[in-house]
Write a protein that holds these residues in place. Structure first.
Motif, PDB file in Angstrom:
ATOM      1  N   LEU A 234      29.158  27.650  55.523  1.00 13.61           N
ATOM      2  CA  LEU A 234      28.299  28.815  55.690  1.00 13.61           C
ATOM      3  C   LEU A 234      28.564  29.843  54.608  1.00 13.61           C
ATOM      4  O   LEU A 234      27.643  30.469  54.088  1.00 13.61           O
ATOM      5  CB  LEU A 234      28.555  29.453  57.057  1.00 13.61           C
ATOM      6  CG  LEU A 234      27.875  28.780  58.242  1.00 13.61           C
ATOM      7  CD1 LEU A 234      28.353  29.413  59.523  1.00 13.61           C
ATOM      8  CD2 LEU A 234      26.373  28.932  58.110  1.00 13.61           C
TER       9      LEU A 234
ATOM     10  N   GLY B 161      27.844  27.857  50.977  1.00 11.98           N
ATOM     11  CA  GLY B 161      26.596  27.136  50.815  1.00 11.98           C
ATOM     12  C   GLY B 161      26.779  25.708  50.350  1.00 11.98           C
ATOM     13  O   GLY B 161      25.821  24.991  50.113  1.00 11.98           O
TER      14      GLY B 161
ATOM     15  N   PRO C 175      28.264  38.648  64.630  1.00 15.35           N
ATOM     16  CA  PRO C 175      28.256  40.029  64.116  1.00 15.35           C
ATOM     17  C   PRO C 175      29.311  40.929  64.769  1.00 15.35           C
ATOM     18  O   PRO C 175      29.202  42.148  64.685  1.00 15.35           O
ATOM     19  CB  PRO C 175      26.861  40.492  64.523  1.00 15.35           C
ATOM     20  CG  PRO C 175      26.593  39.756  65.802  1.00 15.35           C
ATOM     21  CD  PRO C 175      27.278  38.442  65.683  1.00 15.35           C
TER      22      PRO C 175
ATOM     23  N   LEU D 280      26.939  29.880  63.735  1.00 12.91           N
ATOM     24  CA  LEU D 280      25.618  30.081  63.153  1.00 12.91           C
ATOM     25  C   LEU D 280      24.906  31.264  63.800  1.00 12.91           C
ATOM     26  O   LEU D 280      24.180  31.984  63.139  1.00 12.91           O
ATOM     27  CB  LEU D 280      24.771  28.827  63.338  1.00 12.91           C
ATOM     28  CG  LEU D 280      25.139  27.647  62.456  1.00 12.91           C
ATOM     29  CD1 LEU D 280      24.401  26.415  62.920  1.00 12.91           C
ATOM     30  CD2 LEU D 280      24.792  27.973  61.015  1.00 12.91           C
TER      31      LEU D 280
ATOM     32  N   TYR E  62      25.456  34.596  62.240  1.00 11.08           N
ATOM     33  CA  TYR E  62      25.758  34.633  60.820  1.00 11.08           C
ATOM     34  C   TYR E  62      24.785  35.460  60.012  1.00 11.08           C
ATOM     35  O   TYR E  62      25.151  36.095  59.020  1.00 11.08           O
ATOM     36  CB  TYR E  62      25.816  33.202  60.257  1.00 11.08           C
ATOM     37  CG  TYR E  62      26.637  33.157  59.019  1.00 11.08           C
ATOM     38  CD1 TYR E  62      28.020  33.205  59.109  1.00 11.08           C
ATOM     39  CD2 TYR E  62      26.043  33.134  57.767  1.00 11.08           C
ATOM     40  CE1 TYR E  62      28.794  33.213  57.991  1.00 11.08           C
ATOM     41  CE2 TYR E  62      26.814  33.144  56.637  1.00 11.08           C
ATOM     42  CZ  TYR E  62      28.189  33.184  56.749  1.00 11.08           C
ATOM     43  OH  TYR E  62      28.954  33.213  55.639  1.00 11.08           O
ATOM     44  N   THR E  63      23.527  35.471  60.456  1.00 12.73           N
ATOM     45  CA  THR E  63      22.535  36.202  59.674  1.00 12.73           C
ATOM     46  C   THR E  63      22.349  37.626  60.180  1.00 12.73           C
ATOM     47  O   THR E  63      21.605  38.395  59.593  1.00 12.73           O
ATOM     48  CB  THR E  63      21.184  35.476  59.747  1.00 12.73           C
ATOM     49  OG1 THR E  63      20.914  35.192  61.115  1.00 12.73           O
ATOM     50  CG2 THR E  63      21.224  34.190  58.959  1.00 12.73           C
ATOM     51  N   LEU E  64      23.031  37.956  61.300  1.00 13.32           N
ATOM     52  CA  LEU E  64      22.845  39.295  61.850  1.00 13.32           C
ATOM     53  C   LEU E  64      23.735  40.295  61.135  1.00 13.32           C
ATOM     54  O   LEU E  64      24.824  39.944  60.685  1.00 13.32           O
ATOM     55  CB  LEU E  64      23.187  39.285  63.340  1.00 13.32           C
ATOM     56  CG  LEU E  64      22.310  38.403  64.228  1.00 13.32           C
ATOM     57  CD1 LEU E  64      22.843  38.395  65.638  1.00 13.32           C
ATOM     58  CD2 LEU E  64      20.879  38.908  64.194  1.00 13.32           C
ATOM     59  N   PRO E  65      23.292  41.539  61.057  1.00 16.42           N
ATOM     60  CA  PRO E  65      24.165  42.569  60.486  1.00 16.42           C
ATOM     61  C   PRO E  65      25.284  42.900  61.468  1.00 16.42           C
ATOM     62  O   PRO E  65      25.116  42.727  62.678  1.00 16.42           O
ATOM     63  CB  PRO E  65      23.231  43.755  60.298  1.00 16.42           C
ATOM     64  CG  PRO E  65      22.161  43.549  61.303  1.00 16.42           C
ATOM     65  CD  PRO E  65      21.991  42.076  61.433  1.00 16.42           C
TER      66      PRO E  65
END
Lengths: 175, 103, 298
Positions: C24, C27, C185, C258, C261-264
């Motif tokens: 993650l 990449g 997060p 996961l 992972y994309t959250l602030p």
């Protein structure tokens, strides 16, 4: 004299550990060490409960004290002028009296323990699963009112503590 | 007679003594609360020992332990509430400075 | 023997989690990445900060690892593969996880650095936010199983898994376990952006390796707890029980990594507000619903 059982060894070990950490609480000048020493003292007591086959109570003690003493630690650091203990500040008073009172209290209680006829000591305890079940039945049966009272008291104390700790309106305006 | 009960009771007595020493000798409110916690811990050990070695089939003993644990938590909550209020008002929680009620 | 097998499988799981995390982060999928990272850490000089609280500084990473392992000790991977099947298993998980907090506080205080200290205290606030959301869903699970034994909890899900039986509890527990393992997060104590590593900022070399290992084991342990409490543990068709456990645990830990992972990163105040104003009422509602359901459709 029969062989000393494993249970006795464990009880003694954790008991001594609890006392040792308990003394360490007041012998260090670092607040964090002090709070965590108290935590380890309580954890040793929890382990001692486990050695005394009170499994639920032991695990509960170990769990509750971890959070409780950590919160204690942050308050220690907040309210102490010298939380790191680097300035070697004197943080105690009336030492002689306190030591006397402490020793006298310990001796008195130990003497009572020693000279009371405790009767027959039971050698076997119920199995852990049975204990948990019976404690649950006790809590929601015969002792339910007491337990409910404890719950309500906690609520009252929470509200009271929050009310006392909140800043006054005057102070808020000035802030 | 097995020494287990006495060992546990002596542990309780020692913790009680250490707690009394702490509660009397410390000058900071939070440290005094630590002493009180130790005293209550001594009570806890005794209760568990009484349950285990004298009345293992009476669960009122275990119940009592739960109540003492509750009292410990309450003591912390209310104590810290008072400590915060005092710190706000006077700037410290040192007992040497808490002389307002002295005659 | 059993203990050894479980510890080894936990470590293997932790390795896979580390692979996933590296994937993650960079990449690129490299199976050897954590091994090389570990070798690099072990080979590096172990720098100790100027005036550490030596006892806490040295104990903290080990305590983190021990807490995670102890929590795993009561979780069954198959009907017989459990280190200690305690009569208070479900409570013991909580007790062991509480020491994650102690470890992080020790690391934060012991490092003698501002960022680490802030990180440690931040985790205390985080604990106050999430701890009820760990305890209350577990209570609901134990209510359905009518037992605190983890093996009983799994076998109580024979008909319907708990994820369907008490979905609110599952969501709360899943989110709260991400907070326990301080995964994004909720990675407030080690917040890379604003605290420069937080509690692990001053750790290098072997100690950092132990710290990271402890955290990976913690992730696996929490995934195992989610599996045991909500996903029917070892149950599943065709494959042997341990295989199902392994698949579910890895899937849950992947989802945990996961998921956020994309959250602030969430703010501490917001975390507390959300947990107490939304999470705890939901947990209470969940307890109530499960209580009613246990009566009419166990």
């Amino acid at each position: 004299m029969a062989l000393i059982s494993l249970q006795t060894v464990f009880i003694a070990f954790f008991g001594i550990a609890a006392i040792g950490f308990g003394i360490w609480v007041f012998r260090t000048s670092s607040m964090m060490r002090s709070a965590l020493a108290l935590l380890f003292s309580q954890t040793a007591l929890g382990a001692m409960f486990l050695a005394m086959q009170a499994e639920f109570l032991g695990v509960l003690q170990i769990m509750m004290m971890a959070t409780e003493m950590s919160i204690m630690a942050i308050f220690m650091v907040m309210f102490m002028m010298d939380p790191g203990g680097l300035g070697a500040m004197e943080m105690s008073h009336q030492k002689r009296l306190s030591i006397l009172a402490g020793v006298a209290g310990a001796l008195a209680t130990a003497g009572i323990a020693l000279f009371t006829q405790w009767g027959v000591v039971v050698t076997s305890a119920p199995a852990a699963a049975e204990q948990t079940r019976a404690l649950g039945t006790e809590l929601l049966g015969r002792s339910m009112l007491i337990f409910e009272t404890a719950g309500v008291t906690i609520l009252t104390a929470m509200i009271a503590a929050t009310a006392v700790a909140l800043p006054t309106l005057q102070r808020k305006r000035n802030a | 007679m097995s020494p287990d009960l006495l060992l546990a009771l002596f542990t309780g007595a020692a913790l009680f003594g250490v707690g009394i020493y702490g509660a009397l000798s410390q000058t900071n409110l939070v440290m005094i609360m630590m002493g009180v916690e130790l005293i209550l811990a001594g009570a806890l050990v005794n209760l568990v020992a009484f349950w285990r070695f004298l009345h293992p089939h009476s669960y009122a003993g275990q119940m009592f332990v739960l109540i003492v644990m509750t009292v410990m938590a309450l003591e912390m909550a209310v104590g810290f509430g008072v400590a915060i209020a005092r710190f706000r008002a006077r700037g410290s929680v040192e007992m040497e400075e808490a002389t307002e009620l002295q005659g | 023997m059993n203990t050894l097998v479980i510890v080894l499988s936990l470590l293997a799981g932790a390795y896979l989690v580390a692979v996933l995390e590296a994937w993650l982060a960079t990449g690129r999928f490299r199976l050897a990445a954590p091994a090389w990272a570990a070798v690099a850490l072990l080979g590096r000089e172990s720098i100790v900060p100027r005036t550490p609280d030596r006892i806490f500084f040295e104990t903290a990473p080990v305590l983190l690892l021990i807490a995670a392992l102890l929590a795993a000790a009561v979780l069954p991977l198959s009907p017989s593969m459990v280190m200690a099947n305690l009569a208070t298993g479900a409570l013991f998980v909580n007790a062991a996880l509480a020491y994650v907090l102690v470890a992080l506080l020790m690391a934060g205080w012991g490092s003698d650095s501002a960022y680490a200290l802030v990180g440690g205290w931040r985790f205390l606030g985080q604990v106050i936010a999430y701890s009820m959301l760990i305890v209350m869903p577990i209570t609901a699970v134990a209510m359905r199983a009518e037992s605190l034994l983890t093996t009983d909890i799994v076998s109580s899900q024979e008909a319907v898994w708990n994820i369907l039986y008490q979905p609110i509890g599952f969501v709360l527990f899943f989110v709260a376990s991400m907070a326990v393992a301080f995964l994004p997060p909720f990675d407030l104590p080690i917040a890379v952006g604003d605290l420069a590593g937080g509690v692990e900022a001053e750790y290098t070399g072997v100690r950092l390796a132990v710290f990271r290992l402890g955290r990976m084991v913690l992730v696996i342990t929490l995934a195992a707890a989610t599996t045991v409490f909500y996903l029917g543990g070892w149950m599943g068709p065709v494959l042997p029980p341990w295989a199902w456990s392994a698949i579910k645990i890895l899937a849950v830990s992947a989802a945990m990594l996961l998921g956020g992972y994309t959250l602030p990163r969430i703010r501490e105040a917001h975390l507390l507000a959300w947990c107490w104003k939304l999470g705890i009422p939901l947990a209470l509602i969940n307890l109530f619903i499960v209580g009613v359901m246990v009566l009419i459709w166990p």
